[in-house]
Design a protein around this motif. Structure first.
Motif, PDB file in Angstrom:
ATOM      1  N   ILE A  96       0.865  -1.183   0.000  1.00  0.00           N
ATOM      2  CA  ILE A  96       0.000   0.000   0.000  1.00  0.00           C
ATOM      3  C   ILE A  96       0.901   1.232   0.000  1.00  0.00           C
ATOM      4  CG2 ILE A  96      -0.243  -0.051   2.510  1.00  0.00           C
ATOM      5  CD1 ILE A  96      -3.119   1.058   2.031  1.00  0.00           C
ATOM      6  N   LYS A  97       0.484   2.232  -0.772  1.00  0.00           N
ATOM      7  CA  LYS A  97       1.262   3.469  -0.856  1.00  0.00           C
ATOM      8  C   LYS A  97       0.310   4.659  -0.831  1.00  0.00           C
ATOM      9  CE  LYS A  97       2.998   4.833  -4.843  1.00  0.00           C
ATOM     10  NZ  LYS A  97       3.866   4.951  -6.019  1.00  0.00           N
ATOM     11  N   GLY A  98       0.596   5.605   0.053  1.00  0.00           N
ATOM     12  CA  GLY A  98      -0.137   6.857   0.078  1.00  0.00           C
ATOM     13  C   GLY A  98       0.735   7.943  -0.508  1.00  0.00           C
ATOM     14  N   GLY A  99       0.150   8.787  -1.357  1.00  0.00           N
ATOM     15  CA  GLY A  99       0.921   9.843  -1.998  1.00  0.00           C
ATOM     16  C   GLY A  99       0.283  11.208  -1.858  1.00  0.00           C
ATOM     17  N   ILE A 100       1.143  12.213  -1.783  1.00  0.00           N
ATOM     18  CA  ILE A 100       0.709  13.605  -1.722  1.00  0.00           C
ATOM     19  C   ILE A 100       1.370  14.355  -2.872  1.00  0.00           C
ATOM     20  CG2 ILE A 100       0.726  15.742  -0.374  1.00  0.00           C
ATOM     21  CD1 ILE A 100       0.825  13.991   2.147  1.00  0.00           C
ATOM     22  N   ASP A 101       0.554  15.042  -3.643  1.00  0.00           N
ATOM     23  CA  ASP A 101       1.031  15.793  -4.804  1.00  0.00           C
ATOM     24  C   ASP A 101       1.871  16.991  -4.348  1.00  0.00           C
ATOM     25  OD1 ASP A 101       1.364  17.200  -7.166  1.00  0.00           O
ATOM     26  OD2 ASP A 101      -0.766  17.452  -7.555  1.00  0.00           O
ATOM     27  N   TYR A 102       3.067  17.104  -4.894  1.00  0.00           N
ATOM     28  CA  TYR A 102       3.948  18.247  -4.616  1.00  0.00           C
ATOM     29  C   TYR A 102       4.235  19.038  -5.897  1.00  0.00           C
ATOM     30  CZ  TYR A 102       5.044  18.038   0.316  1.00  0.00           C
ATOM     31  OH  TYR A 102       4.952  18.123   1.689  1.00  0.00           O
ATOM     32  N   SER A 103       3.370  18.941  -6.894  1.00  0.00           N
ATOM     33  CA  SER A 103       3.620  19.656  -8.145  1.00  0.00           C
ATOM     34  C   SER A 103       3.484  21.163  -7.990  1.00  0.00           C
ATOM     35  CB  SER A 103       2.692  19.147  -9.247  1.00  0.00           C
ATOM     36  OG  SER A 103       1.340  19.335  -8.883  1.00  0.00           O
ATOM     37  N   GLU A 104       2.685  21.617  -7.029  1.00  0.00           N
ATOM     38  CA  GLU A 104       2.489  23.055  -6.807  1.00  0.00           C
ATOM     39  C   GLU A 104       3.253  23.560  -5.586  1.00  0.00           C
ATOM     40  OE1 GLU A 104       0.802  24.923  -9.023  1.00  0.00           O
ATOM     41  OE2 GLU A 104       0.503  23.094 -10.193  1.00  0.00           O
ATOM     42  N   LYS A 105       4.047  22.696  -4.969  1.00  0.00           N
ATOM     43  CA  LYS A 105       4.806  23.066  -3.774  1.00  0.00           C
ATOM     44  C   LYS A 105       6.285  22.861  -4.068  1.00  0.00           C
ATOM     45  CE  LYS A 105       1.177  20.800  -1.203  1.00  0.00           C
ATOM     46  NZ  LYS A 105       0.883  19.635  -0.405  1.00  0.00           N
ATOM     47  N   PRO A 106       7.148  23.607  -3.405  1.00  0.00           N
ATOM     48  CA  PRO A 106       8.591  23.405  -3.634  1.00  0.00           C
ATOM     49  C   PRO A 106       9.030  21.995  -3.213  1.00  0.00           C
ATOM     50  CG  PRO A 106       8.177  25.418  -2.361  1.00  0.00           C
ATOM     51  CD  PRO A 106       6.874  24.682  -2.456  1.00  0.00           C
ATOM     52  N   ILE A 107       9.864  21.378  -4.030  1.00  0.00           N
ATOM     53  CA  ILE A 107      10.352  20.033  -3.716  1.00  0.00           C
ATOM     54  C   ILE A 107      11.169  20.062  -2.423  1.00  0.00           C
ATOM     55  CG2 ILE A 107      12.503  20.081  -5.058  1.00  0.00           C
ATOM     56  CD1 ILE A 107      10.014  17.141  -4.875  1.00  0.00           C
ATOM     57  N   SER A 108      11.740  21.200  -2.095  1.00  0.00           N
ATOM     58  CA  SER A 108      12.484  21.311  -0.830  1.00  0.00           C
ATOM     59  C   SER A 108      11.555  21.091   0.370  1.00  0.00           C
ATOM     60  CB  SER A 108      13.188  22.665  -0.725  1.00  0.00           C
ATOM     61  OG  SER A 108      12.247  23.717  -0.800  1.00  0.00           O
ATOM     62  N   ASP A 109      10.285  21.492   0.251  1.00  0.00           N
ATOM     63  CA  ASP A 109       9.311  21.232   1.324  1.00  0.00           C
ATOM     64  C   ASP A 109       9.066  19.737   1.472  1.00  0.00           C
ATOM     65  OD1 ASP A 109       9.131  23.970   1.607  1.00  0.00           O
ATOM     66  OD2 ASP A 109       7.049  24.113   0.898  1.00  0.00           O
ATOM     67  N   LYS A 111      11.176  17.316   0.711  1.00  0.00           N
ATOM     68  CA  LYS A 111      12.383  16.714   1.297  1.00  0.00           C
ATOM     69  C   LYS A 111      12.466  16.998   2.791  1.00  0.00           C
ATOM     70  CE  LYS A 111      14.892  16.778  -3.039  1.00  0.00           C
ATOM     71  NZ  LYS A 111      15.974  17.364  -3.806  1.00  0.00           N
ATOM     72  N   LYS A 112      12.073  18.187   3.190  1.00  0.00           N
ATOM     73  CA  LYS A 112      12.055  18.525   4.617  1.00  0.00           C
ATOM     74  C   LYS A 112      11.034  17.652   5.345  1.00  0.00           C
ATOM     75  CE  LYS A 112      11.213  22.360   7.764  1.00  0.00           C
ATOM     76  NZ  LYS A 112      10.727  23.726   7.904  1.00  0.00           N
ATOM     77  N   LYS A 113       9.872  17.464   4.746  1.00  0.00           N
ATOM     78  CA  LYS A 113       8.810  16.673   5.365  1.00  0.00           C
ATOM     79  C   LYS A 113       9.226  15.205   5.511  1.00  0.00           C
ATOM     80  CE  LYS A 113       5.418  17.893   6.558  1.00  0.00           C
ATOM     81  NZ  LYS A 113       5.175  18.395   7.920  1.00  0.00           N
ATOM     82  N   ILE A 114       9.891  14.638   4.494  1.00  0.00           N
ATOM     83  CA  ILE A 114      10.271  13.219   4.647  1.00  0.00           C
ATOM     84  C   ILE A 114      11.335  13.044   5.725  1.00  0.00           C
ATOM     85  CG2 ILE A 114       9.571  12.511   2.332  1.00  0.00           C
ATOM     86  CD1 ILE A 114      12.682  12.195   1.790  1.00  0.00           C
ATOM     87  N   LYS A 115      12.194  14.040   5.893  1.00  0.00           N
ATOM     88  CA  LYS A 115      13.191  13.953   6.975  1.00  0.00           C
ATOM     89  C   LYS A 115      12.504  13.954   8.332  1.00  0.00           C
ATOM     90  CE  LYS A 115      17.019  15.879   4.401  1.00  0.00           C
ATOM     91  NZ  LYS A 115      17.875  17.046   4.166  1.00  0.00           N
ATOM     92  N   ARG A 144      13.854  11.211 -13.210  1.00  0.00           N
ATOM     93  CA  ARG A 144      13.323  11.048 -11.843  1.00  0.00           C
ATOM     94  C   ARG A 144      14.452  10.904 -10.836  1.00  0.00           C
ATOM     95  NH1 ARG A 144       8.980   6.378 -10.183  1.00  0.00           N
ATOM     96  NH2 ARG A 144       9.430   6.327  -7.967  1.00  0.00           N
ATOM     97  N   VAL A 145      14.382  11.730  -9.778  1.00  0.00           N
ATOM     98  CA  VAL A 145      15.316  11.631  -8.659  1.00  0.00           C
ATOM     99  C   VAL A 145      14.493  11.262  -7.423  1.00  0.00           C
ATOM    100  CG1 VAL A 145      16.967  12.850  -7.203  1.00  0.00           C
ATOM    101  CG2 VAL A 145      16.859  13.354  -9.657  1.00  0.00           C
ATOM    102  N   ASN A 146      14.862  10.167  -6.778  1.00  0.00           N
ATOM    103  CA  ASN A 146      14.174   9.704  -5.582  1.00  0.00           C
ATOM    104  C   ASN A 146      15.012  10.052  -4.353  1.00  0.00           C
ATOM    105  OD1 ASN A 146      12.185   8.326  -7.193  1.00  0.00           O
ATOM    106  ND2 ASN A 146      13.702   6.750  -7.545  1.00  0.00           N
ATOM    107  N   THR A 147      14.418  10.729  -3.405  1.00  0.00           N
ATOM    108  CA  THR A 147      15.056  10.980  -2.111  1.00  0.00           C
ATOM    109  C   THR A 147      14.241  10.176  -1.115  1.00  0.00           C
ATOM    110  OG1 THR A 147      15.666  13.210  -2.832  1.00  0.00           O
ATOM    111  CG2 THR A 147      15.767  12.759  -0.471  1.00  0.00           C
ATOM    112  N   TRP A 148      14.861   9.150  -0.538  1.00  0.00           N
ATOM    113  CA  TRP A 148      14.096   8.175   0.231  1.00  0.00           C
ATOM    114  C   TRP A 148      14.898   7.569   1.379  1.00  0.00           C
ATOM    115  CZ3 TRP A 148      16.077   3.228   0.374  1.00  0.00           C
ATOM    116  CH2 TRP A 148      17.100   2.964  -0.553  1.00  0.00           C
ATOM    117  N   GLY A 149      14.167   6.938   2.289  1.00  0.00           N
ATOM    118  CA  GLY A 149      14.739   6.160   3.377  1.00  0.00           C
ATOM    119  C   GLY A 149      13.786   5.022   3.685  1.00  0.00           C
ATOM    120  N   SER A 150      14.298   3.907   4.202  1.00  0.00           N
ATOM    121  CA  SER A 150      13.465   2.722   4.442  1.00  0.00           C
ATOM    122  C   SER A 150      13.760   2.070   5.778  1.00  0.00           C
ATOM    123  CB  SER A 150      13.690   1.671   3.342  1.00  0.00           C
ATOM    124  OG  SER A 150      13.175   2.093   2.117  1.00  0.00           O
ATOM    125  N   PHE A 151      12.785   1.299   6.222  1.00  0.00           N
ATOM    126  CA  PHE A 151      12.876   0.470   7.413  1.00  0.00           C
ATOM    127  C   PHE A 151      12.513  -0.945   6.999  1.00  0.00           C
ATOM    128  CE2 PHE A 151      11.899   4.755   8.561  1.00  0.00           C
ATOM    129  CZ  PHE A 151      12.695   5.010   9.667  1.00  0.00           C
TER     130      PHE A 151
END
Length: 191
Positions: A96-109, A111-115, A144-151
């Motif tokens: 299962i994957k939940g996604g939030i559109d960031y096309s209208e928001k800065p990608i830096s936001d 990246k900050k949120k995933i941290k 495509r550039v993926n900035t990610w972390g996993s458990f």
């Protein structure tokens, strides 16, 4: 302020747990690994929203991919996708994957949120193997550039990431995904 931020992050991403090492204890929009999709979607919706995920030619589609956008019970995510074993009449969810559109928001936001999310999850997943946040270029999608972390645990994984499309081929998005080990093993051969 710190307590408020923690509550906001945890409630924003609706990942809940009673055990920090079992992925089936976590939820995205109230949905967990091992649930029947029929608890949340009609059989008609499931069949109507099936999509071709672009597996390699010749790969047996062992799992069926379903995409759902803007359902009335979605409180956090713009979309929730899931996979079930092809032919399973109970539609048991293996990813299962939940996604939030960031096309209208800065990608830096994003990246900050995933941290922030990753740091909170690190406190919860003390018994899981961790892959710290990193940026990687996609092999299948050149822009495509993926900035990610996993458990990782014995039964699967949870990944948090930002997916940036540098040439605008698709909208940028934030994703939180939960996958069973079986589904991960299938993916290793599917792409």
């Amino acid at each position: 302020m710190k307590i408020f931020l923690k509550i906001l992050i945890l409630s924003l991403f609706l990942i809940t747990s009673s055990k920090a090492d079992n992925i089936s204890d976590f939820q995205i929009e109230g949905i967990s690994i091992g649930d029947s999709a029929l608890k949340f979607f009609s059989e008609y919706e499931i069949k109507k929203n099936r999509r071709d995920p672009g597996y390699k030619k010749g790969i047996n589609a062992e799992f069926t991919h379903v995409e759902n956008e803007k359902k009335s019970f979605f409180k956090t995510y713009d979309y929730v996708d899931f996979n079930f074993k092809t032919g399973d009449k109970k539609y048991i969810i293996h990813s299962i994957k939940g996604g939030i559109d960031y096309s209208e928001k800065p990608i830096s936001d994003c990246k900050k949120k995933i941290k922030e999310i990753f740091n909170e999850l690190s406190l919860m997943f003390t018994n899981m193997q961790v892959v710290k946040i990193r940026a990687t270029k996609s092999k299948s999608t050149p822009d495509r550039v993926n900035t990610w972390g996993s458990f990782f645990s014995k039964d699967g994984q949870i990944t948090v990431g930002c997916h940036e499309f540098t040439k605008g081929s698709r909208p940028n998005y934030l994703a939180v995904s939960i996958r069973t080990r079986e589904f991960n093993e299938f993916l290793a051969t599917a792409y």
